[in-house]
Design an enzyme around this catalytic site. Structure first.
Site, mmCIF file in Angstrom:
data_model
loop_
_atom_site.group_PDB
_atom_site.id
_atom_site.type_symbol
_atom_site.label_atom_id
_atom_site.label_comp_id
_atom_site.label_asym_id
_atom_site.label_seq_id
_atom_site.Cartn_x
_atom_site.Cartn_y
_atom_site.Cartn_z
ATOM 1 N N ASP A 15 59.741 -0.566 58.947
ATOM 2 C CA ASP A 15 58.764 -1.229 59.829
ATOM 3 C C ASP A 15 57.816 -0.260 60.545
ATOM 4 O O ASP A 15 57.580 -0.404 61.756
ATOM 5 C CB ASP A 15 59.489 -2.109 60.857
ATOM 6 N N ASP A 53 58.146 -5.875 58.332
ATOM 7 C CA ASP A 53 58.401 -7.123 59.035
ATOM 8 C C ASP A 53 57.231 -8.041 58.667
ATOM 9 O O ASP A 53 56.067 -7.612 58.739
ATOM 10 C CB ASP A 53 58.418 -6.801 60.543
ATOM 11 N N HIS A 59 56.603 -18.540 62.992
ATOM 12 C CA HIS A 59 57.976 -18.016 62.910
ATOM 13 C C HIS A 59 58.818 -18.320 64.155
ATOM 14 O O HIS A 59 58.320 -18.273 65.279
ATOM 15 C CB HIS A 59 57.949 -16.495 62.670
ATOM 16 N N HIS A 88 53.979 -11.136 66.290
ATOM 17 C CA HIS A 88 53.803 -9.800 65.696
ATOM 18 C C HIS A 88 53.973 -9.871 64.182
ATOM 19 O O HIS A 88 54.633 -10.770 63.662
ATOM 20 C CB HIS A 88 54.823 -8.812 66.289
ATOM 21 N N LYS A 113 60.499 -8.707 54.994
ATOM 22 C CA LYS A 113 61.617 -9.454 55.595
ATOM 23 C C LYS A 113 61.129 -10.270 56.780
ATOM 24 O O LYS A 113 60.113 -9.953 57.395
ATOM 25 C CB LYS A 113 62.717 -8.486 56.030
ATOM 26 N N CYS A 158 65.660 -3.159 64.173
ATOM 27 C CA CYS A 158 65.649 -3.175 62.705
ATOM 28 C C CYS A 158 66.332 -1.962 62.078
ATOM 29 O O CYS A 158 66.956 -2.087 61.025
ATOM 30 C CB CYS A 158 64.224 -3.360 62.207
HETATM 31 C C1 VGL Z 1 61.665 -5.567 65.110
HETATM 32 C C2 VGL Z 1 61.829 -7.034 66.864
HETATM 33 C C3 VGL Z 1 61.247 -8.023 66.110
HETATM 34 C C4 VGL Z 1 61.905 -4.184 64.584
HETATM 35 C C5 VGL Z 1 61.097 -6.555 64.335
HETATM 36 O O1 VGL Z 1 61.228 -3.772 63.617
HETATM 37 O O2 VGL Z 1 62.798 -3.489 65.131
HETATM 38 N N1 VGL Z 1 62.045 -5.821 66.360
HETATM 39 N N2 VGL Z 1 60.884 -7.784 64.851
HETATM 40 ZN ZN ZN Z 2 59.867 -9.305 63.746
#
Ligand code: VGL
Ligand code: ZN
Length: 211
Positions: A15, A53, A59, A88, A113, A158
């Site tokens: 990510d 992400d 969502h 996001h 994902k 993540c």
């Molecule tokens: C993430 C919160 C929501 C991450 C992704 O990449 O850690 N954290 N979506």
């Molecule tokens: Zn996310």
């Protein structure tokens, strides 16, 4: 001489996307500092996998989709507790794009994902319902990978969930601390390191990997 990592090793770059950078929709403090560290590491790995992400606008993890809620509060969903985030990494948006400075042309696989509207997925291996698999475990196994080196954003979400699921799937897992940055929400970072240690994941620094 910089060490080289072979076919049994995979660098999993998690990510490294605009929305997690300073100024992004879900900014991780100093998130941009991981980019040069990851670029140096990636040059030592024959096998690199990237994750993105990748959420639909509707969502379930977005506070904007739950009336009367605020980002960073937790709600109960059918699969368990879920932190609600600012909107996001919406599919196809600039925020969902990989950081322009990420220099990993030899990456062979990108896992997206969090694309199921009703289920979040911090982990690169398994969604938050803890049933639905992304296919990454099977891919790595078919490619003969044994060790998964985890870097990126965010350490306590993540990255940690991916490393824990790598262990659960039977891989060695190494988290490279200085190639990650954390969100640290309500003690989540300290908890993540405890969980990682308990699961047998290793905590290393990038310098220890390269020389
Ligand atoms: C993430 C919160 C929501 C991450 C992704 O990449 O850690 N954290 N979506
Ligand atoms: Zn996310």
């Amino acid at each position: 001489m910089v060490k080289q990592y072979g076919p049994e090793d995979c660098l999993l770059v998690i990510d490294v996307q605009n929305d997690f950078m300073p100024g992004g929709a879900l900014a991780v403090a100093h998130g941009d500092e991981v980019v040069p560290v990851i670029n140096r590491l990636a040059a030592a790995f024959a096998h690199v996998v990237l994750t993105q992400d990748w959420h639909p606008a509707g969502h379930v993890s977005f506070a904007a989709n739950h009336a009367g809620t605020q980002p960073f509060q937790t709600v109960a969903l059918p699969y368990g507790q879920q932190v609600l985030w600012p909107t996001h990494c919406v599919q196809g948006s600039h925020g969902a794009a990989l950081h322009a400075g990420l220099d990993v042309p030899h990456a062979q696989m990108v896992i997206r994902k969090g694309h199921h509207r009703q289920v979040d997925s911090y982990s690169a291996f398994m969604e938050a319902d803890r049933i639905t698999r992304t296919g990454l475990g099977g891919y790595l196994r078919e490619r003969g990978v044994r060790r998964v080196f985890c870097v990126g954003l965010a350490t306590d979400y993540c990255v940690a969930w991916s490393a824990l699921d790598a262990r659960a799937a039977g891989f060695e897992a190494i988290v490279i601390e200085d190639a990650c940055r954390a969100i640290d929400l309500g003690g989540s970072l300290a908890r993540a390191w405890l969980d990682l240690e308990a699961a047998g994941a290793q905590r290393l620094q990038s310098a220890g990997l390269l020389y």
